[in-house]
Each structure stands twice: as C-alpha cells, then as structure tokens.
Design an enzyme around this catalytic site. Structure first.
Site, PDB file in Angstrom:
ATOM      1  N   PHE A 114      31.770  41.817  47.193  1.00 38.54           N
ATOM      2  CA  PHE A 114      33.179  42.119  47.469  1.00 38.54           C
ATOM      3  C   PHE A 114      33.595  43.555  47.136  1.00 38.54           C
ATOM      4  O   PHE A 114      34.165  44.256  47.982  1.00 38.54           O
ATOM      5  CB  PHE A 114      34.075  41.119  46.713  1.00 38.54           C
ATOM      6  CG  PHE A 114      35.547  41.411  46.836  1.00 38.54           C
ATOM      7  CD1 PHE A 114      36.266  41.039  47.970  1.00 38.54           C
ATOM      8  CD2 PHE A 114      36.236  42.073  45.817  1.00 38.54           C
ATOM      9  CE1 PHE A 114      37.622  41.310  48.093  1.00 38.54           C
ATOM     10  CE2 PHE A 114      37.598  42.350  45.937  1.00 38.54           C
ATOM     11  CZ  PHE A 114      38.290  41.979  47.076  1.00 38.54           C
ATOM     12  N   ASN A 115      33.360  44.008  45.886  1.00 34.83           N
ATOM     13  CA  ASN A 115      33.877  45.320  45.461  1.00 34.83           C
ATOM     14  C   ASN A 115      33.348  46.454  46.341  1.00 34.83           C
ATOM     15  O   ASN A 115      34.023  47.460  46.548  1.00 34.83           O
ATOM     16  CB  ASN A 115      33.508  45.603  43.993  1.00 34.83           C
ATOM     17  CG  ASN A 115      34.287  44.728  43.032  1.00 34.83           C
ATOM     18  OD1 ASN A 115      35.365  44.243  43.349  1.00 34.83           O
ATOM     19  ND2 ASN A 115      33.717  44.512  41.839  1.00 34.83           N
ATOM     20  N   ASN A 142      41.148  42.388  44.279  1.00 39.80           N
ATOM     21  CA  ASN A 142      41.314  40.930  44.276  1.00 39.80           C
ATOM     22  C   ASN A 142      42.685  40.511  44.807  1.00 39.80           C
ATOM     23  O   ASN A 142      42.820  39.479  45.462  1.00 39.80           O
ATOM     24  CB  ASN A 142      41.150  40.372  42.865  1.00 39.80           C
ATOM     25  CG  ASN A 142      39.719  40.421  42.393  1.00 39.80           C
ATOM     26  OD1 ASN A 142      38.799  40.257  43.195  1.00 39.80           O
ATOM     27  ND2 ASN A 142      39.512  40.661  41.120  1.00 39.80           N
ATOM     28  N   ASP A 200      37.950  40.157  35.599  1.00 37.78           N
ATOM     29  CA  ASP A 200      38.449  41.424  35.049  1.00 37.78           C
ATOM     30  C   ASP A 200      39.221  41.151  33.752  1.00 37.78           C
ATOM     31  O   ASP A 200      39.132  41.929  32.791  1.00 37.78           O
ATOM     32  CB  ASP A 200      39.414  42.105  36.025  1.00 37.78           C
ATOM     33  CG  ASP A 200      38.793  42.394  37.368  1.00 37.78           C
ATOM     34  OD1 ASP A 200      38.339  43.516  37.586  1.00 37.78           O
ATOM     35  OD2 ASP A 200      38.752  41.469  38.210  1.00 37.78           O
ATOM     36  N   THR A 253      35.354  47.738  37.703  1.00 32.46           N
ATOM     37  CA  THR A 253      35.115  46.321  38.015  1.00 32.46           C
ATOM     38  C   THR A 253      35.943  45.882  39.229  1.00 32.46           C
ATOM     39  O   THR A 253      36.230  44.706  39.400  1.00 32.46           O
ATOM     40  CB  THR A 253      35.428  45.428  36.798  1.00 32.46           C
ATOM     41  OG1 THR A 253      36.820  45.570  36.459  1.00 32.46           O
ATOM     42  CG2 THR A 253      34.572  45.785  35.609  1.00 32.46           C
ATOM     43  N   HIS A 302      31.654  37.772  36.396  1.00 30.63           N
ATOM     44  CA  HIS A 302      30.971  39.042  36.672  1.00 30.63           C
ATOM     45  C   HIS A 302      31.340  40.205  35.731  1.00 30.63           C
ATOM     46  O   HIS A 302      30.475  40.852  35.138  1.00 30.63           O
ATOM     47  CB  HIS A 302      31.309  39.507  38.100  1.00 30.63           C
ATOM     48  CG  HIS A 302      31.186  38.467  39.143  1.00 30.63           C
ATOM     49  ND1 HIS A 302      29.997  38.191  39.773  1.00 30.63           N
ATOM     50  CD2 HIS A 302      32.092  37.625  39.697  1.00 30.63           C
ATOM     51  CE1 HIS A 302      30.180  37.234  40.683  1.00 30.63           C
ATOM     52  NE2 HIS A 302      31.442  36.869  40.649  1.00 30.63           N
ATOM     53  N   ASP A 303      32.638  40.522  35.720  1.00 23.62           N
ATOM     54  CA  ASP A 303      33.068  41.838  35.226  1.00 23.62           C
ATOM     55  C   ASP A 303      32.753  42.146  33.756  1.00 23.62           C
ATOM     56  O   ASP A 303      32.413  43.289  33.435  1.00 23.62           O
ATOM     57  CB  ASP A 303      34.558  42.042  35.525  1.00 23.62           C
ATOM     58  CG  ASP A 303      34.834  42.124  37.024  1.00 23.62           C
ATOM     59  OD1 ASP A 303      33.884  42.396  37.779  1.00 23.62           O
ATOM     60  OD2 ASP A 303      35.989  41.923  37.428  1.00 23.62           O
ATOM     61  N   ASP A 347      40.778  45.390  38.802  1.00 22.98           N
ATOM     62  CA  ASP A 347      41.697  44.705  39.728  1.00 22.98           C
ATOM     63  C   ASP A 347      41.915  43.255  39.283  1.00 22.98           C
ATOM     64  O   ASP A 347      41.549  42.329  39.979  1.00 22.98           O
ATOM     65  CB  ASP A 347      41.125  44.750  41.166  1.00 22.98           C
ATOM     66  CG  ASP A 347      39.782  44.040  41.313  1.00 22.98           C
ATOM     67  OD1 ASP A 347      39.068  43.875  40.295  1.00 22.98           O
ATOM     68  OD2 ASP A 347      39.443  43.628  42.441  1.00 22.98           O
TER      69      ASP A 347
END
Ligand code: BDR
Ligand code: CA
Length: 312
Positions: free
Chosen positions: A165-166, A38, A14, A124, A239-240, A9
């Site tokens: 979040f995810n 996102n 990402d 992700t 993060h991703d 996303d």
C-alpha cells in the site's frame, strides 16, 4: 537515545508505532509529521494528535503534511482502517494545536538544525513528504543518519500481487526516496507479516488493564476483523511498529543488504519494490531489506512500552 521524526498516517498500526516510540527510552520522538494515506490528511492528522493525547504526550509537535500523492489521485485504505482511520476506539480529544508550518518544511528545518548524522527519519505511510523534503532541500540526504521505511516487500504484496500500500499509492514519491543515496532500511511485508497480534499477545496486553492497553485491544479488535475479511489473515499483521523495534534493538530484525528500485510504470507491477537479492550486494549499495523478526521479543517491547506509558 535515537532521535527520530515519525512520518505517518494513523492508522491502527501507525498508532502502535507511536505508542512504542513514546514508551521506550531508546527512542527520542522529536516530531510527528502526517501524510495522507490510510485516510485523508485531516483524519490522520487528528488521529496523530489524539494518540498523543491518549499517551499523555502532547508535548510532541505534530506537523500536517501532504494531502495527496505527487501525481496520482488520493487512494485510502478505509476497508482496513475504517471511516475515521482509527475505527474501533474512542480517543481523548486533542488539547494542543497543530505545530505551525508544513510537515515538509519542518522535516527540512529539523534535519538542518540537528547535528549531521543525528536525526533519523521513520516513515510508516506513503513517501510523499519525504520525497518533497528531498527535493526542497537535497542536502538533508547527507545529514540524515538513516531512513527506515515500512513499505514494500521483496516477495510479498498487499495492494496488488506485487505492491504494498504505502508504495503503491505514491510510487513516484517512493522512487525518489529509494533512489537517494542515504542509508535506507526497507521494513517490508516479508518482515511485517511476521508481526501478528495473536490472542496470546492480546491476553498479555489485557493483563496490564490500563487505559492504553484497552485502546490497543480496541484497535486490534477492529484490525483483526478487517484483515480477516479483506486479506484472509487469522491474526492481524501490525506492520508499522516493526520500524521502531528495529531502531530500539536491531537484533530483533534481521536485515540483508540489497539494491531496491521502485517500479512506476509496469502495467502489472506498478509500485513493486524490485529487490536484487543476488549475492554479493554491490559495494555502493545503500539499501537493506528486513528479513526476519524475533516476534516474541518484538511483542515484549510493545507490551513494555504500553505498560511504561500507563505508569506515567
Ligand atoms: C501499511 O499500509 C497501511 O495500511 C499500514 O498503516 C501500513 O503502514 C501496510 O501495507
Ligand atoms: Ca501506516
């Protein structure tokens, strides 16, 4: 090379995951599938296409996926990723059409057509597409080599005190995906909060002085400010791409076997990835959680990938 479908996303981090996947020979990126997260689905799908254009890799097909969570309303992270989902950069316009068909169908077909144990799924964003895929075609569970997820956390949260979040925006989808018996690696906040884009990382990236290194820096400038204002970080956690780094070189990401269940009903804990860290993990345990990142080697991989893409 490891053959993957990246379900994402984009999203600043990402976008970095896409660069790392394209810029390292150990990864064979077969397709990108998009999911609302996102930002809304139209924006993140456009962003995925624009990132491929920026990387000169529009040969990779992009399939558009779920526009909303299974049960809940759309919830975007615009204070972290901006109005466009990738605020802070001007990307080239995509010149290739979306691949035909829904992302969920594409995932099922690609897994079905690949050899058993050949394809990996890397997610992700929210897990809506993966949950739908598993319900549409349950046999993919046995055919997929491994599922690697950026999401959750065994001790940390960001969307609530205990939820990431995810997972938080589509906990029912996450509950489905974590409950299936495929080998699943959770690259959660405990790990990704170690992947900080420090000023020294930015300096090394700036030294490359390519179109793509400038895109990386533009993304990070916005991301840094957003994380400073909203979550009190000095350097933003990227993060991703940690999922991709784990696949390129598992020695960069330490993991530990542990059962993980997703809370979907708790008044205070909805979206929590409840991780049983009591030893020993049961023999039938099919999940593991990422614990420790070798941040220097992680960033070397990202910088090398951006350099490699610039040379093409
Ligand atoms: C996750 O949520 C999104 O904002 C990021 O792209 C990452 O996938 C971090 O919680
Ligand atoms: Ca994401």
């Amino acid at each position: 090379a490891r053959s993957i479908i990246l379900d994402c996303d984009p999203g600043h981090d990402d976008a970095v995951a896409i660069m790392l996947a394209l810029g390292n020979d150990a990864i064979d990126l077969r397709a990108i599938t998009t999911v609302g997260g996102n930002q809304v689905i139209d924006k993140v799908t456009y962003n995925a296409q624009a990132m491929l254009a920026a990387c000169g890799r529009e040969d990779v097909p992009v399939y558009r996926g779920a526009s909303r969570p299974l049960l809940r309303e759309v919830e975007v992270a615009d204070e972290i990723h901006g109005e466009t989902g990738l605020d802070g950069v001007e990307l080239p316009q995509p010149s290739v059409e979306l691949a035909p068909g829904h992302a969920v169908e594409a995932i099922c077909r690609m897994v079905r057509e690949a050899e058993p144990g050949e394809l990996m799924l890397v997610a992700t964003g929210p897990l809506t597409n993966l949950a739908l895929a598993v319900r549409l075609e349950p046999s993919i569970v046995e055919r997929v080599r491994e599922v690697v997820i950026m999401g959750g956390g065994y001790h940390e949260g960001n969307w609530s005190a205990v939820a990431e979040f995810n997972i938080a925006v589509d906990p029912e989808a996450a509950a489905i995906v974590f409950a299936e018996k495929w080998p699943l690696t959770m690259v959660g906040l405990d790990l990704t909060h170690q992947a900080l884009a420090t000023s020294s990382v930015e300096e090394k990236m700036a030294a490359l002085d390519t179109e793509l290194s400038r895109i990386f820096l533009g993304l990070m400038a916005f991301f840094r400010e957003a994380y400073r204002e909203n979550q009190g970080f000095t350097d933003p956690p990227v993060h991703d791409p940690c999922t991709i780094a784990y696949l390129i070189d598992p020695s960069i990401v330490a993991t530990r076997k542990a059962p993980v269940s997703v809370e979907t009903r708790g008044e205070l804990t909805c979206g929590m990835t409840v991780t049983d860290l009591r030893a020993p993990a049961p023999p039938e345990c099919h999940t593991q959680v990422a614990t420790h990142l070798d941040a220097d080697r992680f960033w070397d991989l990202v910088i090398d990938a951006v350099r490699a893409l610039g040379e093409e």
